[in-house]
Scaffold this motif. Structure first.
Motif, short mmCIF file in Angstrom:
data_model
loop_
_atom_site.label_atom_id
_atom_site.label_comp_id
_atom_site.label_asym_id
_atom_site.label_seq_id
_atom_site.Cartn_x
_atom_site.Cartn_y
_atom_site.Cartn_z
N GLU A 1 40.45 51.04 34.60
CA GLU A 1 39.08 51.30 34.18
C GLU A 1 38.12 50.26 34.75
N VAL A 2 38.56 48.99 34.71
CA VAL A 2 37.72 47.92 35.25
C VAL A 2 37.58 48.06 36.76
N GLU A 3 38.65 48.47 37.43
CA GLU A 3 38.59 48.68 38.87
C GLU A 3 37.53 49.71 39.24
N LYS A 4 37.51 50.82 38.50
CA LYS A 4 36.51 51.86 38.77
C LYS A 4 35.10 51.34 38.51
N ASN A 5 34.95 50.52 37.46
CA ASN A 5 33.64 49.95 37.16
C ASN A 5 33.18 49.03 38.28
N MET A 6 34.10 48.20 38.79
CA MET A 6 33.75 47.30 39.88
C MET A 6 33.39 48.06 41.15
N SER B 1 32.04 50.90 41.33
CA SER B 1 30.81 51.66 41.17
C SER B 1 29.58 50.92 41.65
N PHE B 2 29.59 49.57 41.63
CA PHE B 2 28.41 48.83 42.09
C PHE B 2 28.69 48.02 43.36
N GLY B 3 29.72 48.40 44.10
CA GLY B 3 29.87 47.88 45.45
C GLY B 3 30.69 46.62 45.61
N THR B 4 31.61 46.33 44.67
CA THR B 4 32.50 45.18 44.87
C THR B 4 33.32 45.41 46.14
N ASP B 5 33.32 44.42 47.03
CA ASP B 5 33.93 44.61 48.35
C ASP B 5 35.45 44.80 48.27
N TYR B 6 36.12 43.93 47.52
CA TYR B 6 37.59 44.01 47.43
C TYR B 6 38.01 43.81 45.99
N ILE B 7 38.89 44.69 45.51
CA ILE B 7 39.46 44.57 44.16
C ILE B 7 40.96 44.44 44.33
N VAL B 8 41.50 43.32 43.85
CA VAL B 8 42.91 43.00 44.10
C VAL B 8 43.72 43.18 42.83
N ASP B 9 44.72 44.02 42.91
CA ASP B 9 45.67 44.26 41.83
C ASP B 9 47.06 43.87 42.35
N PRO B 10 47.67 42.79 41.83
CA PRO B 10 48.95 42.34 42.39
C PRO B 10 50.06 43.36 42.24
N PHE B 11 50.03 44.14 41.16
CA PHE B 11 51.10 45.09 40.92
C PHE B 11 51.04 46.25 41.92
#
Length: 535
Positions: free
Chosen positions: A231-236, A238-248
């Motif tokens: 959910e947080v990834e989708k929120n990030m 939505s406003f243009g976060t360049d990279y979202i890192v999920d280790p799993f």
């Protein structure tokens, strides 16, 4: 500085007024009380002489009676003023010492020193919010590459621990809430040399706030965030976060690549590793058969999804299925540390096991018990604590998933060599034979060590001579020309051009005849220190 001045004047207002009153009364009394000169005539001390006398008398220096010996009335007044002024000074000095030692004043000094240090930065730097296990890994990796960073973390103890780290670069650091925009600004968000912002705190809400603040105040900055929630990834996003890192998800993707194309997985490990480390050995996970997965948290779900997509039969062992949920195929209730639970999951017929709980001691127990029942298992082990590195290594697992290290390594690559991610994306479309051939070429140039990977832009800053030859002299320059040693043109350097951005077109493994234009970007890999020879 304004805060320091405010604190001083607010705390010292009463002591200073007391001193001023004591001095004023003492001086006025000396001026009004008559004295006698050497001839015995009445004489009144002026304000200047009175101020001069009270000044040295109140500090107990004691130069004597000036300019003439005092009368008894004057001496009686001086006795009074001595006690009044000395007590006033003791009161003022004591208040000042208490102020200096106070937490508020020390914090104000720290903020002022930190702000001054940030304003004096002249090199590009990366602002990192959060100095937990992931932040510690990232700071170490970035400073090892001579990249400048600034750290902001709410935990003062974590900030203090930075002094004990053997970092190659001096790191400005400040203890403050990263979700506070004022703290981000103080840490250099608005500084013209700030090149990127990385949010690595343990709170998704804080990371989200950092990303929003950064994109609102500095839309052009690269923003990288850690996220532990879809959910947080989708929120990030939505406003243009360049990279979202999920280790799993990152590890699950690596596992999927290793299953589909071992050569490509090995290529990614070598290109994304630390320069001069020994080259990793290839990994060949079983592509058919039953897998046993212990732990069905977020990591377990990510691995389960990848394994089932590859057509594997996966048996899940979970101690609290009522909290984590269960897959459609069902679940074996238990930790997996007991032989009975593993036998129920049919471990003796399995080809691989994933110890993926959030407790290292349980994961180690799972592996040791499983190997007693089936010594031929392919082992994937999740490491949660950095301090357990030694015992984790002693297990000799085939693959180790350390969330902090995965995030730190991925962010390092995203910030230092963003073209490498584009290269790996294009490489996924190639056959495994293609990857194996490139692996052979890397062995030929790397001397059994992880090669350096770097980017070069053909402009006046990074390649002035080449840029001048193209734009001013009108010469034709090819990739092959760039591979020659600038000091010995007949010799070729041990380098491989991995990717070229030529006029907004990506070229995978450009040939030696590929022409170079001004503004092109080239991703190179080569032996240690070759980069300095090319520049």
């Amino acid at each position: 500085m304004d805060n320091i001045v405010y604190l001083v004047f607010r705390s010292m207002r009463q002591p200073l007024l007391t001193l001023l009153l004591a001095y004023s009364i003492s001086i006025l009394g000396l001026v009004l009380i008559p004295g006698q000169d050497d001839a015995g005539q009445p004489w009144h001390m002026g304000f200047f002489h009175a101020f001069y006398f009270v000044s040295f008398m109140s500090t107990t220096i004691g130069f004597g009676e000036i300019p003439y010996p005092f009368t008894d009335a004057q001496r009686m007044w001086v006795i009074f003023t001595i006690y009044a002024t000395v007590i006033s000074w003791i009161y003022a000095i004591g208040t000042l010492l208490a102020l200096i030692q106070g937490e508020a004043f020390q914090n104000a000094l720290t903020v002022d020193r930190f702000g001054r240090r940030i304003r004096q930065l002249t090199e590009p730097f990366i602002l990192i919010g959060g100095y937990g296990s992931i932040g510690r890994e990232l700071v170490m990796e970035l400073t090892d590459r001579q990249q400048h960073v600034v750290v902001l973390d709410a935990d003062q103890q974590s900030i203090n621990e930075m002094r004990l780290q053997n970092l190659r670069e001096d790191v400005p650091r400040f203890s403050g809430d990263a979700s506070n925009p004022d703290n981000l600004t103080r840490a250099g968000l608005s500084h013209p040399r700030c090149s990127a912002v990385v949010a690595l705190t343990d709170s998704n809400a804080v990371n989200l706030k950092v990303a929003i603040t950064s994109k609102l105040l500095r839309p052009e900055l690269t923003v990288v965030c850690r996220a532990d929630s879809a959910e947080v990834e989708k929120n990030m996003e939505s406003f243009g976060t360049d990279y979202i890192v999920d280790p799993f998800e990152t590890f699950a993707m690596h596992l999927s690549i290793a299953l589909q194309s071992p050569g490509l997985h090995l290529l990614g490990e070598w290109l994304g590793g630390h320069s001069r480390d020994p080259l990793a050995e290839p990994i060949y996970p079983p592509q058919q058969g039953k897998w046993v997965l212990c732990g069905y948290g977020r990591f377990g779900k990510a691995v389960y999804e990848r394994l089932t997509k590859e057509g594997m039969d996966v048996v899940v062992i979970e101690a609290t299925p009522e909290k984590t949920g269960t897959p459609q195929a069902g679940v074996v209730v238990g930790k997996g540390t007991e032989a009975a639970t593993l036998m129920e999951a049919n471990i003796d017929n399995a080809v691989g096991i994933v110890a993926g709980t959030d407790r290292d001691v349980d994961n180690l127990s799972i592996i040791m018990t499983a190997r007693e029942l089936n010594p031929d298992l392919f082992v994937i082990l999740r490491q949660n604590q950095r301090t357990n590195k030694t015992i984790i290594k002693a297990v000799h697992a085939n693959m180790i998933m350390h969330p902090s290290q995965i995030i730190a390594n991925k962010i390092r690559l995203l910030l230092a060599t963003p073209m490498l991610q584009e290269f790996m994306s294009l490489a996924k479309g190639e056959e495994d034979d293609w990857a194996c051939e490139l692996v052979s070429r890397l062995i030929a140039i790397s001397s059994e060590e992880v090669p350096d990977v770097w980017e070069v832009t053909i402009d006046e800053t990074e390649a002035d001579a080449v840029h001048s030859a193209l734009t001013t002299q009108g010469k034709v320059v090819t990739i092959g020309d760039l591979e020659h040693n600038p000091r010995e043109r007949k010799r070729r350097l041990p380098v491989i051009p991995l990717l070229m951005n030529h006029r907004d077109s990506l070229i995978l493994l450009p040939s030696k005849d590929q022409k170079v234009s001004a503004g092109d970007k080239i991703l190179w890999c080569g032996r240690y220190m070759v980069q300095s020879k090319m520049s």
